[in-house]
Design a protein around this motif. Structure first.
Motif, PDB file in Angstrom:
ATOM      1  N   TYR A 187      -3.854  -0.014   8.326  1.00 26.75           N
ATOM      2  CA  TYR A 187      -2.991  -0.461   9.417  1.00 26.75           C
ATOM      3  C   TYR A 187      -2.418   0.712  10.201  1.00 26.75           C
ATOM      4  CZ  TYR A 187      -3.582  -4.617   6.663  1.00 26.75           C
ATOM      5  OH  TYR A 187      -4.150  -5.644   5.968  1.00 26.75           O
ATOM      6  N   PHE A 188      -1.712   1.594   9.525  1.00 24.12           N
ATOM      7  CA  PHE A 188      -1.074   2.731  10.191  1.00 24.12           C
ATOM      8  C   PHE A 188      -1.945   3.985  10.150  1.00 24.12           C
ATOM      9  CE2 PHE A 188       2.323  -0.115   8.954  1.00 24.12           C
ATOM     10  CZ  PHE A 188       3.121  -0.148  10.086  1.00 24.12           C
ATOM     11  N   ARG A 189      -3.038   3.920   9.392  1.00 18.20           N
ATOM     12  CA  ARG A 189      -3.969   5.040   9.237  1.00 18.20           C
ATOM     13  C   ARG A 189      -3.304   6.249   8.568  1.00 18.20           C
ATOM     14  NH1 ARG A 189      -5.873   1.267  12.052  1.00 18.20           N
ATOM     15  NH2 ARG A 189      -7.660   1.303  13.402  1.00 18.20           N
ATOM     16  N   ARG A 190      -2.330   5.982   7.705  1.00 18.85           N
ATOM     17  CA  ARG A 190      -1.655   7.042   6.956  1.00 18.85           C
ATOM     18  C   ARG A 190      -2.467   7.353   5.701  1.00 18.85           C
ATOM     19  NH1 ARG A 190       0.538  10.335   9.053  1.00 18.85           N
ATOM     20  NH2 ARG A 190       1.490  10.951   7.094  1.00 18.85           N
ATOM     21  N   PRO A 191      -2.474   8.623   5.262  1.00 12.52           N
ATOM     22  CA  PRO A 191      -3.180   8.962   4.014  1.00 12.52           C
ATOM     23  C   PRO A 191      -2.581   8.203   2.834  1.00 12.52           C
ATOM     24  CG  PRO A 191      -2.456  10.948   5.173  1.00 12.52           C
ATOM     25  CD  PRO A 191      -1.841   9.777   5.884  1.00 12.52           C
ATOM     26  N   LEU A 192      -3.445   7.745   1.950  1.00 10.43           N
ATOM     27  CA  LEU A 192      -2.965   7.070   0.749  1.00 10.43           C
ATOM     28  C   LEU A 192      -2.323   8.078  -0.191  1.00 10.43           C
ATOM     29  CD1 LEU A 192      -5.979   4.714  -0.041  1.00 10.43           C
ATOM     30  CD2 LEU A 192      -3.817   4.128   1.067  1.00 10.43           C
ATOM     31  N   TRP A 193      -1.271   7.661  -0.860  1.00  8.36           N
ATOM     32  CA  TRP A 193      -0.602   8.500  -1.844  1.00  8.36           C
ATOM     33  C   TRP A 193      -1.518   8.740  -3.042  1.00  8.36           C
ATOM     34  CZ3 TRP A 193       3.651  11.334  -1.651  1.00  8.36           C
ATOM     35  CH2 TRP A 193       4.167  11.830  -2.857  1.00  8.36           C
ATOM     36  N   LEU A 194      -2.222   7.694  -3.432  1.00 11.68           N
ATOM     37  CA  LEU A 194      -3.075   7.758  -4.617  1.00 11.68           C
ATOM     38  C   LEU A 194      -4.497   8.164  -4.235  1.00 11.68           C
ATOM     39  CD1 LEU A 194      -1.814   4.524  -6.389  1.00 11.68           C
ATOM     40  CD2 LEU A 194      -1.297   6.885  -7.014  1.00 11.68           C
ATOM     41  N   GLN A 195      -4.724   9.463  -4.108  1.00  8.37           N
ATOM     42  CA  GLN A 195      -6.054   9.981  -3.858  1.00  8.37           C
ATOM     43  C   GLN A 195      -6.175  11.367  -4.449  1.00  8.37           C
ATOM     44  OE1 GLN A 195      -7.220  11.415   0.131  1.00  8.37           O
ATOM     45  NE2 GLN A 195      -5.351  10.393   0.847  1.00  8.37           N
ATOM     46  N   ALA A 196      -7.368  11.664  -4.978  1.00  9.84           N
ATOM     47  CA  ALA A 196      -7.608  12.968  -5.590  1.00  9.84           C
ATOM     48  C   ALA A 196      -9.099  13.275  -5.559  1.00  9.84           C
ATOM     49  CB  ALA A 196      -7.110  12.975  -7.033  1.00  9.84           C
ATOM     50  N   SER A 197      -9.403  14.560  -5.530  1.00 10.36           N
ATOM     51  CA  SER A 197     -10.785  15.002  -5.587  1.00 10.36           C
ATOM     52  C   SER A 197     -11.319  14.752  -6.997  1.00 10.36           C
ATOM     53  CB  SER A 197     -10.853  16.488  -5.243  1.00 10.36           C
ATOM     54  OG  SER A 197     -12.188  16.924  -5.258  1.00 10.36           O
ATOM     55  N   ASN A 237      -2.678   1.050  -4.445  1.00  5.66           N
ATOM     56  CA  ASN A 237      -1.410   0.887  -5.162  1.00  5.66           C
ATOM     57  C   ASN A 237      -1.683   0.894  -6.663  1.00  5.66           C
ATOM     58  OD1 ASN A 237      -2.453  -1.731  -5.753  1.00  5.66           O
ATOM     59  ND2 ASN A 237      -1.502  -2.552  -3.913  1.00  5.66           N
ATOM     60  N   ARG A 238      -0.646   0.694  -7.456  1.00  7.00           N
ATOM     61  CA  ARG A 238      -0.766   0.712  -8.915  1.00  7.00           C
ATOM     62  C   ARG A 238      -1.789  -0.323  -9.404  1.00  7.00           C
ATOM     63  NH1 ARG A 238       2.977   2.540 -12.578  1.00  7.00           N
ATOM     64  NH2 ARG A 238       4.532   2.596 -10.930  1.00  7.00           N
ATOM     65  N   GLU A 239      -1.746  -1.528  -8.866  1.00  7.29           N
ATOM     66  CA  GLU A 239      -2.654  -2.587  -9.303  1.00  7.29           C
ATOM     67  C   GLU A 239      -4.109  -2.230  -9.011  1.00  7.29           C
ATOM     68  OE1 GLU A 239       0.049  -3.150  -7.298  1.00  7.29           O
ATOM     69  OE2 GLU A 239       1.367  -3.956  -8.846  1.00  7.29           O
ATOM     70  N   HIS A 240      -4.361  -1.667  -7.853  1.00 12.25           N
ATOM     71  CA  HIS A 240      -5.714  -1.258  -7.476  1.00 12.25           C
ATOM     72  C   HIS A 240      -6.197  -0.146  -8.409  1.00 12.25           C
ATOM     73  CE1 HIS A 240      -8.495   0.319  -4.010  1.00 12.25           C
ATOM     74  NE2 HIS A 240      -9.175  -0.421  -4.874  1.00 12.25           N
ATOM     75  N   LEU A 241      -5.328   0.812  -8.708  1.00 11.83           N
ATOM     76  CA  LEU A 241      -5.669   1.901  -9.623  1.00 11.83           C
ATOM     77  C   LEU A 241      -5.997   1.360 -11.012  1.00 11.83           C
ATOM     78  CD1 LEU A 241      -5.835   5.024  -9.716  1.00 11.83           C
ATOM     79  CD2 LEU A 241      -3.480   5.004 -10.546  1.00 11.83           C
ATOM     80  N   GLU A 242      -5.210   0.402 -11.486  1.00 14.04           N
ATOM     81  CA  GLU A 242      -5.453  -0.183 -12.815  1.00 14.04           C
ATOM     82  C   GLU A 242      -6.761  -0.974 -12.833  1.00 14.04           C
ATOM     83  OE1 GLU A 242      -3.789   0.805 -15.359  1.00 14.04           O
ATOM     84  OE2 GLU A 242      -2.344   1.865 -14.101  1.00 14.04           O
ATOM     85  N   ILE A 261       0.875  -1.167   0.000  1.00 13.99           N
ATOM     86  CA  ILE A 261       0.000   0.000   0.000  1.00 13.99           C
ATOM     87  C   ILE A 261       0.915   1.220   0.000  1.00 13.99           C
ATOM     88  CG2 ILE A 261      -1.767   1.272   1.271  1.00 13.99           C
ATOM     89  CD1 ILE A 261      -2.584  -1.411   2.554  1.00 13.99           C
ATOM     90  N   ILE A 262       0.703   2.134  -0.944  1.00 15.73           N
ATOM     91  CA  ILE A 262       1.535   3.335  -1.043  1.00 15.73           C
ATOM     92  C   ILE A 262       0.871   4.442  -0.229  1.00 15.73           C
ATOM     93  CG2 ILE A 262       2.637   4.988  -2.588  1.00 15.73           C
ATOM     94  CD1 ILE A 262       2.319   2.879  -4.828  1.00 15.73           C
ATOM     95  N   VAL A 263       1.629   5.008   0.706  1.00 15.41           N
ATOM     96  CA  VAL A 263       1.103   6.027   1.617  1.00 15.41           C
ATOM     97  C   VAL A 263       2.027   7.245   1.632  1.00 15.41           C
ATOM     98  CG1 VAL A 263      -0.029   4.313   3.089  1.00 15.41           C
ATOM     99  CG2 VAL A 263       2.286   5.063   3.644  1.00 15.41           C
ATOM    100  N   VAL A 264       1.560   8.290   2.299  1.00 12.73           N
ATOM    101  CA  VAL A 264       2.363   9.490   2.523  1.00 12.73           C
ATOM    102  C   VAL A 264       3.205   9.252   3.776  1.00 12.73           C
ATOM    103  CG1 VAL A 264       2.290  11.965   3.022  1.00 12.73           C
ATOM    104  CG2 VAL A 264       0.607  10.959   1.458  1.00 12.73           C
ATOM    105  N   CYS A 265       4.508   9.452   3.661  1.00 12.71           N
ATOM    106  CA  CYS A 265       5.411   9.255   4.790  1.00 12.71           C
ATOM    107  C   CYS A 265       5.097  10.259   5.899  1.00 12.71           C
ATOM    108  CB  CYS A 265       6.860   9.419   4.331  1.00 12.71           C
ATOM    109  SG  CYS A 265       8.063   9.333   5.690  1.00 12.71           S
ATOM    110  N   PRO A 266       4.978   9.793   7.147  1.00  9.56           N
ATOM    111  CA  PRO A 266       4.682  10.711   8.243  1.00  9.56           C
ATOM    112  C   PRO A 266       5.835  11.661   8.574  1.00  9.56           C
ATOM    113  CG  PRO A 266       5.036   8.491   9.081  1.00  9.56           C
ATOM    114  CD  PRO A 266       5.058   8.404   7.587  1.00  9.56           C
ATOM    115  N   ARG A 267       7.041  11.328   8.154  1.00 10.51           N
ATOM    116  CA  ARG A 267       8.190  12.167   8.473  1.00 10.51           C
ATOM    117  C   ARG A 267       8.476  13.203   7.388  1.00 10.51           C
ATOM    118  NH1 ARG A 267      13.573   9.223   9.723  1.00 10.51           N
ATOM    119  NH2 ARG A 267      12.554   8.778  11.687  1.00 10.51           N
ATOM    120  N   CYS A 268       8.606  12.750   6.125  1.00 15.37           N
ATOM    121  CA  CYS A 268       9.056  13.664   5.070  1.00 15.37           C
ATOM    122  C   CYS A 268       7.977  14.042   4.053  1.00 15.37           C
ATOM    123  CB  CYS A 268      10.255  13.071   4.330  1.00 15.37           C
ATOM    124  SG  CYS A 268       9.854  11.671   3.250  1.00 15.37           S
TER     125      CYS A 268
END
Length: 149
Positions: free
Chosen positions: A62-72, A83-88, A4-11
């Motif tokens: 799991y970590f409740r981090r925002p997904l990288w792949l999201q848009a309005s 992830n890429r597969e889910h998007l496809e 699962i691709i997420v936004v890093c909580p640090r950077c």
């Protein structure tokens, strides 16, 4: 259940949540997970405790981090993918002109659970454009910093 691709909580770059064990084992949703970012070396571990995962929104369960792949999309709705597969998979469903149901089965597929606004043919063009924008934010390597637009 793969990465699962997420936004890093640090950077704020891309990080990945991946199973510590083979995800094809029994109950793959409840195996321990690691969150790691190649850009800043952040890492964390998630251990299953009862039913501590939370499914159903634009964040990893799991970590409740925002997904990288999201848009309005479509008037304030949020289109998201793990992830890429889910998007496809979503892209293929949205682009399909004929959506036939498979044989009867005792479970509901991921595609059958998509919200009605994604299934609606009148949103096909806007959703396809949004998917193209999200696809452009996918890093070639997880940890590369490319912010979604």
């Amino acid at each position: 259940m793969s990465d699962i691709i997420v936004v890093c909580p640090r950077c704020g770059g891309t990080a990945v949540v991946r199973p510590q064990t083979d995800p094809t084992t029994a109950l793959p949703w409840f195996c321990p997970r690691n969150l790691s970012c190649l850009a800043c070396a952040y890492s964390a571990t998630w251990q299953p405790e009862g039913s501590s995962s939370c499914w159903g929104g634009p964040f990893d369960p799991y970590f409740r981090r925002p997904l990288w792949l999201q848009a309005s999309c479509c008037g304030g709705k949020t289109l998201w993918a793990f992830n890429r597969e889910h998007l496809e998979l979503i892209d293929g469903y949205v682009r399909a002109r004929l959506r036939e149901r498979g044989p009867e089965r005792p479970y509901t597929s991921l595609l059958e659970k998509l919200p009605a606004w994604i299934k609606s043919a009148k949103h096909r063009d806007e959703i396809t454009r949004t998917i193209q924008r999200l696809r452009a934010t996918l890093p070639s390597e997880v940890g590369e910093r490319r912010m979604p637009r």
